[in-house]
Design a protein around this motif. Structure first.
Motif, PDB file in Angstrom:
ATOM      1  N   ALA A  52       0.835  -1.203   0.000  1.00 48.57           N
ATOM      2  CA  ALA A  52       0.000   0.000   0.000  1.00 48.57           C
ATOM      3  C   ALA A  52       0.870   1.253   0.000  1.00 48.57           C
ATOM      4  CB  ALA A  52      -0.932  -0.011   1.212  1.00 48.57           C
ATOM      5  N   LEU A  53       1.924   1.262   0.811  1.00 47.47           N
ATOM      6  CA  LEU A  53       2.810   2.422   0.840  1.00 47.47           C
ATOM      7  C   LEU A  53       3.608   2.540  -0.449  1.00 47.47           C
ATOM      8  CD1 LEU A  53       4.172   2.560   4.489  1.00 47.47           C
ATOM      9  CD2 LEU A  53       2.234   3.727   3.483  1.00 47.47           C
ATOM     10  N   MET A  54       3.954   1.405  -1.060  1.00 47.73           N
ATOM     11  CA  MET A  54       4.651   1.449  -2.343  1.00 47.73           C
ATOM     12  C   MET A  54       3.755   2.073  -3.420  1.00 47.73           C
ATOM     13  SD  MET A  54       6.166  -1.703  -4.645  1.00 47.73           S
ATOM     14  CE  MET A  54       7.349  -2.197  -3.400  1.00 47.73           C
ATOM     15  N   LEU A  55       2.489   1.645  -3.448  1.00 44.76           N
ATOM     16  CA  LEU A  55       1.560   2.196  -4.429  1.00 44.76           C
ATOM     17  C   LEU A  55       1.204   3.638  -4.104  1.00 44.76           C
ATOM     18  CD1 LEU A  55      -0.822  -0.875  -4.923  1.00 44.76           C
ATOM     19  CD2 LEU A  55       1.055  -0.133  -6.378  1.00 44.76           C
ATOM     20  N   LEU A  56       1.188   3.966  -2.817  1.00 47.49           N
ATOM     21  CA  LEU A  56       0.936   5.350  -2.427  1.00 47.49           C
ATOM     22  C   LEU A  56       2.021   6.268  -2.974  1.00 47.49           C
ATOM     23  CD1 LEU A  56      -0.649   7.458  -0.792  1.00 47.49           C
ATOM     24  CD2 LEU A  56       0.717   6.809   1.212  1.00 47.49           C
ATOM     25  N   ALA A  57       3.269   5.798  -2.926  1.00 43.70           N
ATOM     26  CA  ALA A  57       4.363   6.589  -3.501  1.00 43.70           C
ATOM     27  C   ALA A  57       4.152   6.768  -5.004  1.00 43.70           C
ATOM     28  CB  ALA A  57       5.695   5.904  -3.230  1.00 43.70           C
ATOM     29  N   GLY A  58       3.666   5.717  -5.673  1.00 43.48           N
ATOM     30  CA  GLY A  58       3.380   5.837  -7.095  1.00 43.48           C
ATOM     31  C   GLY A  58       2.254   6.802  -7.378  1.00 43.48           C
ATOM     32  N   LEU A  59       1.225   6.790  -6.546  1.00 49.40           N
ATOM     33  CA  LEU A  59       0.104   7.720  -6.728  1.00 49.40           C
ATOM     34  C   LEU A  59       0.543   9.170  -6.576  1.00 49.40           C
ATOM     35  CD1 LEU A  59      -2.743   5.891  -4.749  1.00 49.40           C
ATOM     36  CD2 LEU A  59      -2.623   6.231  -7.216  1.00 49.40           C
ATOM     37  N   GLN A  60       1.430   9.404  -5.632  1.00 49.92           N
ATOM     38  CA  GLN A  60       1.859  10.779  -5.385  1.00 49.92           C
ATOM     39  C   GLN A  60       2.779  11.305  -6.476  1.00 49.92           C
ATOM     40  OE1 GLN A  60       3.483  10.508  -1.420  1.00 49.92           O
ATOM     41  NE2 GLN A  60       1.472  10.733  -0.453  1.00 49.92           N
ATOM     42  N   ASN A  61       3.266  10.425  -7.343  1.00 49.06           N
ATOM     43  CA  ASN A  61       4.093  10.867  -8.471  1.00 49.06           C
ATOM     44  C   ASN A  61       3.262  11.187  -9.716  1.00 49.06           C
ATOM     45  OD1 ASN A  61       6.648  10.784  -7.273  1.00 49.06           O
ATOM     46  ND2 ASN A  61       6.812   8.566  -7.587  1.00 49.06           N
ATOM     47  N   ILE A  62       1.951  10.937  -9.662  1.00 48.10           N
ATOM     48  CA  ILE A  62       1.078  11.276 -10.789  1.00 48.10           C
ATOM     49  C   ILE A  62       0.748  12.765 -10.712  1.00 48.10           C
ATOM     50  CG2 ILE A  62      -1.150  10.848 -11.888  1.00 48.10           C
ATOM     51  CD1 ILE A  62      -1.065   8.017 -10.723  1.00 48.10           C
ATOM     52  N   PRO A  63       1.047  13.531 -11.743  1.00 49.92           N
ATOM     53  CA  PRO A  63       0.788  14.983 -11.699  1.00 49.92           C
ATOM     54  C   PRO A  63      -0.692  15.293 -11.466  1.00 49.92           C
ATOM     55  CG  PRO A  63       2.213  14.442 -13.543  1.00 49.92           C
ATOM     56  CD  PRO A  63       1.711  13.141 -12.990  1.00 49.92           C
ATOM     57  N   GLU A  64      -0.967  16.209 -10.578  1.00 53.01           N
ATOM     58  CA  GLU A  64      -2.338  16.602 -10.248  1.00 53.01           C
ATOM     59  C   GLU A  64      -3.033  17.258 -11.434  1.00 53.01           C
ATOM     60  OE1 GLU A  64      -5.572  16.556  -7.829  1.00 53.01           O
ATOM     61  OE2 GLU A  64      -3.588  15.732  -7.367  1.00 53.01           O
ATOM     62  N   GLU A  65      -2.227  17.818 -12.359  1.00 58.07           N
ATOM     63  CA  GLU A  65      -2.817  18.507 -13.507  1.00 58.07           C
ATOM     64  C   GLU A  65      -3.669  17.571 -14.353  1.00 58.07           C
ATOM     65  OE1 GLU A  65       0.271  18.581 -12.625  1.00 58.07           O
ATOM     66  OE2 GLU A  65       0.770  20.679 -12.162  1.00 58.07           O
ATOM     67  N   TYR A  66      -3.299  16.295 -14.418  1.00 63.11           N
ATOM     68  CA  TYR A  66      -4.077  15.345 -15.222  1.00 63.11           C
ATOM     69  C   TYR A  66      -5.508  15.238 -14.698  1.00 63.11           C
ATOM     70  CZ  TYR A  66       0.364  13.713 -17.225  1.00 63.11           C
ATOM     71  OH  TYR A  66       1.566  13.622 -17.866  1.00 63.11           O
ATOM     72  N   TYR A  67      -5.640  15.197 -13.373  1.00 65.35           N
ATOM     73  CA  TYR A  67      -6.969  15.093 -12.780  1.00 65.35           C
ATOM     74  C   TYR A  67      -7.762  16.385 -12.964  1.00 65.35           C
ATOM     75  CZ  TYR A  67      -5.103  10.896 -10.549  1.00 65.35           C
ATOM     76  OH  TYR A  67      -4.544   9.669 -10.319  1.00 65.35           O
ATOM     77  N   GLU A  68      -7.052  17.514 -12.849  1.00 62.89           N
ATOM     78  CA  GLU A  68      -7.740  18.794 -13.020  1.00 62.89           C
ATOM     79  C   GLU A  68      -8.253  18.942 -14.450  1.00 62.89           C
ATOM     80  OE1 GLU A  68      -4.897  21.689 -11.902  1.00 62.89           O
ATOM     81  OE2 GLU A  68      -4.987  21.230  -9.748  1.00 62.89           O
ATOM     82  N   ALA A  69      -7.418  18.553 -15.427  1.00 62.41           N
ATOM     83  CA  ALA A  69      -7.830  18.679 -16.827  1.00 62.41           C
ATOM     84  C   ALA A  69      -9.000  17.753 -17.145  1.00 62.41           C
ATOM     85  CB  ALA A  69      -6.657  18.363 -17.744  1.00 62.41           C
ATOM     86  N   SER A  70      -8.928  16.516 -16.650  1.00 62.15           N
ATOM     87  CA  SER A  70     -10.028  15.584 -16.913  1.00 62.15           C
ATOM     88  C   SER A  70     -11.297  16.009 -16.198  1.00 62.15           C
ATOM     89  CB  SER A  70      -9.632  14.172 -16.484  1.00 62.15           C
ATOM     90  OG  SER A  70      -9.390  14.126 -15.084  1.00 62.15           O
ATOM     91  N   GLY A  71     -11.134  16.666 -15.024  1.00 62.42           N
ATOM     92  CA  GLY A  71     -12.305  17.161 -14.308  1.00 62.42           C
ATOM     93  C   GLY A  71     -13.021  18.250 -15.077  1.00 62.42           C
ATOM     94  N   LEU A  72     -12.247  19.086 -15.737  1.00 64.81           N
ATOM     95  CA  LEU A  72     -12.852  20.133 -16.553  1.00 64.81           C
ATOM     96  C   LEU A  72     -13.627  19.548 -17.731  1.00 64.81           C
ATOM     97  CD1 LEU A  72      -9.916  22.731 -16.601  1.00 64.81           C
ATOM     98  CD2 LEU A  72     -12.061  22.869 -15.311  1.00 64.81           C
ATOM     99  N   GLU A  73     -13.193  18.342 -18.178  1.00 67.53           N
ATOM    100  CA  GLU A  73     -13.882  17.682 -19.279  1.00 67.53           C
ATOM    101  C   GLU A  73     -15.083  16.861 -18.806  1.00 67.53           C
ATOM    102  OE1 GLU A  73     -13.256  18.004 -22.482  1.00 67.53           O
ATOM    103  OE2 GLU A  73     -11.608  19.400 -22.099  1.00 67.53           O
ATOM    104  N   GLY A  74     -15.316  16.880 -17.493  1.00 67.68           N
ATOM    105  CA  GLY A  74     -16.485  16.191 -16.954  1.00 67.68           C
ATOM    106  C   GLY A  74     -16.242  14.778 -16.480  1.00 67.68           C
TER     107      GLY A  74
END
Length: 743
Positions: free
Chosen positions: A622-644
């Motif tokens: 879980a901590l290994m995958l958590l480190a991987g999650l934190q390396n994903i740029p937040e901008e990707y989620y923000e851009a996809s959120g704008l697209e709905g």
């Protein structure tokens, strides 16, 4: 040119030094020094040992072994030709060492008339060890339960069965008898009933388990099981201690423990009940014996040390400190220590006069393994007693008929040029690169300055890495190469002979070994049952811990705690949870579900170990995958959120694709660790019941260290390596194939 010569000189020197290091060295000791390995605190012996040193002028170097790892250390030391001069062995170990030539025959002299229990020390009419201390068992009974049931301590089989039946009838929380089982416990607790009935497990080197007297004793044992708690030694012992078991066979050391830990427990101790048919009561006698390993440099002085150690006054220095053991010398019961200070121990000393042990046989480990497995099959009700013993007799006879000295060339590993075999190709590669560099200089003189700079850089890098290269050769490549060599041989680590080259015989034999195939299957089931569950839980937990939560750091630490906790601690905790009266069964009782013997039921044992492994492991991933999650740029989620895009769509279109490299690494790591599971099995089940939890690595361990089949165990290790390699390559291939399809 000078650098080139220096380069070659260093390489050859490294090889020469490596060869000297790889050779099997025989330790040099002072001519006035002998080494003694034993299992008790050295301070118990030191006052007496000083007397021996004063008498002989020799210095005795004492090293303490542990019962959990002592046998492995002894075997390893013998394989390395580094065993001590005198060694303490368990009585059931002696035959394995004497049959292979690992210990030397001993002329006991007048000790033969002074000491008890020579049977396990005698093989082929020669004595290979001297009894030092003895132990036996007796019947412990709960006085309160006996009073409630209106029975008295049993003196024969019929009374024992009647008492168990009446105590069992007192209530659902009470069991009449504690029938213990386990890797060694199963046969040790049953054989006294067979011996008392006039039967033998093995006599004259041949199994006798289909003898009518043997089957009669087994039939009685199965009748007794109906009114018994059927579980591990520790579980039964705790149940007796808490007043839930009426009787059990136990060792003398538990008397002091019960008095200390359970002062309210009222119990008594009587000899093991006699057979109703013969009137005999024959207990199991264990012994700690003193032997002389094959490589001793001073057999005469080693024998003098043994003769000194078995003197009554020296033996007392141990037995008067620990009430689990008794002196091996005859007439010990007359000592004031027992007559006046500890009269409660006289019942055990009385039993020792008629107690016995199995006949010494070099294949005893396999014999008792086959017998125990079939005995358990009858105890679990899978087959009738007669069929179980017929199968045991057939399998033991087959094993003895097919256990023959290996035919082939004897090869002394110490004479193999390991340094040149391992380091030679590396040095040749270095020389090739050197010649290649000189060729490049000659072919491109206009680049001479650049190439010389590159050459000097590479040479300096080699010099810098030289210490690491040597350590890598000695502690990584050499063990691998040595184990590969061993896999093509037949070799007993404690044997007097060099390994015998048998070619592919070990590998082909493993393919027809049903136990090895079953162990591989259990490992595959373990992988299939734990890896997906661990990764799924780890991913879910990682996603949750990646959110803005209160006390988030606390949760991260809490879920990681099992990872840094010893597997011994975790396994012990789960043994308690899985106990018949443990928390898990208490929860089932709330819903009206009958208790389950989680670690003793063949249907549940492997699943129970798998559940523990999942609980202990998913926090790390879980901590290994958590480190991987934190390396994903937040901008990707923000851009996809704008697209709905919603959270679920973001997870499958952004999180999972970008987390795949981390998931791949986590999956390979967990797969390898799951397939190599060992500690949990060793502590919780020891491969039982009925081999249902015996994994590939545990099978390898048993073959190499308990049966001393080093070559066979090494071959099994490389089959395991091939399976893991295929798994890892398969995961990489699937990941790359999906990536290509996406591109």
């Amino acid at each position: 040119m000078r650098r080139t010569l220096l380069f070659i000189l260093i390489s050859v020197s490294l090889l020469s030094f490596s060869q000297a290091s790889f050779a099997k060295a025989i330790p040099s000791h002072s001519g006035k020094e002998i080494r003694f390995w034993q299992f008790w605190p050295a301070e118990w012996l030191e006052p007496e040992i000083k007397k021996f040193e004063a008498e002989t002028g020799y210095k005795v170097v004492i090293e303490r072994l542990t019962w959990s790892e002592g046998l492995n250390k002894i075997i390893t030391a013998m394989a390395a030709n580094e065993a001590p001069d005198v060694i303490e062995l368990g009585s059931t170990w002696v035959a394995g060492f004497s049959g292979s030539g690992g210990i030397l025959p001993i002329e006991p002299g007048d000790l033969k008339e002074k000491l008890l229990l020579w049977r396990p020390a005698t093989y082929n009419n020669q004595i290979y060890a001297v009894p030092w201390t003895l132990s036996t068992a007796a019947l412990f009974y709960n006085k309160d339960l006996f009073e409630q049931a209106g029975v008295t301590p049993p003196t024969n089989f019929d009374e024992l069965l009647d008492s168990a039946k009446k105590i069992d009838a007192l209530g659902s929380q009470v069991e009449g008898y504690g029938l213990k089982t386990g890797s060694y416990t199963t046969w040790q607790k049953f054989l006294p009933f067979a011996w008392s009935n006039g039967a033998k497990l093995i006599e004259g080197g041949h199994p006798q388990v289909t003898d009518p007297k043997f089957l009669e004793a087994l039939g009685f044992y199965l009748s007794l099981k109906k009114y018994s708690m059927f579980d591990d030694n520790t579980v039964v012992r705790k149940a007796f201690q808490s007043g839930r078991v009426g009787m059990m066979i136990e060792e003398p050391g538990q008397m002091a423990r019960f008095l200390k830990d359970s002062p309210d427990l009222k119990f008594g101790v009587v000899p093991i009940p006699a057979s109703t048919s013969t009137g005999n009561s024959v207990a199991f006698a264990g012994s700690q014996m003193l032997a002389i390993p094959k490589n001793t440099k001073n057999k005469e002085m080693a024998l003098k040390l043994i003769q000194f150690l078995v003197r009554p006054e020296v033996t007392k220095s141990i037995t008067n400190r620990i009430t689990t053991l008794f002196p091996a010398y005859k007439g010990a019961e007359l000592d004031p220590f027992y007559q006046v200070e500890h009269p409660e121990l006289l019942v055990f000393l009385k039993s020792l006069k008629t107690a016995t042990s199995p006949e010494a046989h070099p294949e005893w480990i396999t014999i008792q393994e086959i017998f125990s497995e079939n005995l358990e099959r009858s105890l679990y009700g899978l087959v009738d007693p007669k069929t179980a013993m017929e199968t045991a007799q057939r399998d033991i006879n087959w094993h003895l008929a097919n256990t023959k000295p290996a035919v082939g060339v004897k090869i002394d590993p110490a004479k193999i040029p390991w340094g040149w075999l391992i380091g030679g190709p590396i040095v040749l590669l270095m020389i090739f690169n050197l010649l290649k560099a000189k060729w490049r200089l000659a072919a491109a003189p206009h680049k001479r300055a650049f190439l010389l700079k590159e050459y000097r850089y590479n040479f300096n890098t080699f010099l810098f890495l030289l210490p690491w290269i040597f350590v890598f050769l000695l502690f990584s490549l050499f063990p691998i190469a040595y184990s590969v060599f061993m896999s093509f041989t037949r070799y007993r680590a404690s044997g007097a002979e060099a390994p015998t080259w048998v070619g592919l015989d070990n590998y082909t034999k493993l393919l027809s070994d049903s136990h090895f195939i079953d162990a591989l299957s259990n490992s595959l089931i373990f992988v299939a049952g734990t890896v997906p569950a661990i990764l799924s839980l780890a991913l879910l937990l990682a996603v949750i811990l990646n959110q803005s939560l209160s006390f988030r750091n606390f949760y991260r630490t809490a879920y990681f705690m099992p990872v840094v906790t010893s597997i011994l601690v975790i396994a012990t905790l789960f043994i308690e949870l899985y106990a018949p009266q443990g928390l898990l069964n208490d929860l089932l009782a709330v819903f009206g579900i009958a208790p389950i013997h989680w670690l003793k039921d063949p249907s549940w044992a492997l699943a129970s170990v798998m559940f523990m492994n999942i609980w202990a492991s998913f926090g790390f991933y879980a901590l290994m995958l958590l480190a991987g999650l934190q390396n994903i740029p937040e901008e990707y989620y923000e851009a996809s959120g704008l697209e709905g895009a919603g959270k679920i769509r973001q997870f499958f279109t952004i999180t999972l694709p970008l987390l795949k490299p981390t998931l791949l690494v986590a999956g390979i790591m967990d797969l390898i660790l799951a397939f190599q599971v060992f500690g949990e099995i060793l502590v919780m089940t020891k491969g039982g019941p009925l081999r249902t939890t015996e994994t590939a690595v545990y099978y390898l361990y048993g073959q190499a260290f308990h049966k001393q089949e080093m070559g066979y165990g090494s071959a099994a290790a490389y089959y395991i390596f091939v399976v893991l390699l295929l798994f890892s390559l398969g995961q990489f291939w699937l990941s790359r194939d999906k990536k290509r399809a996406k591109d």
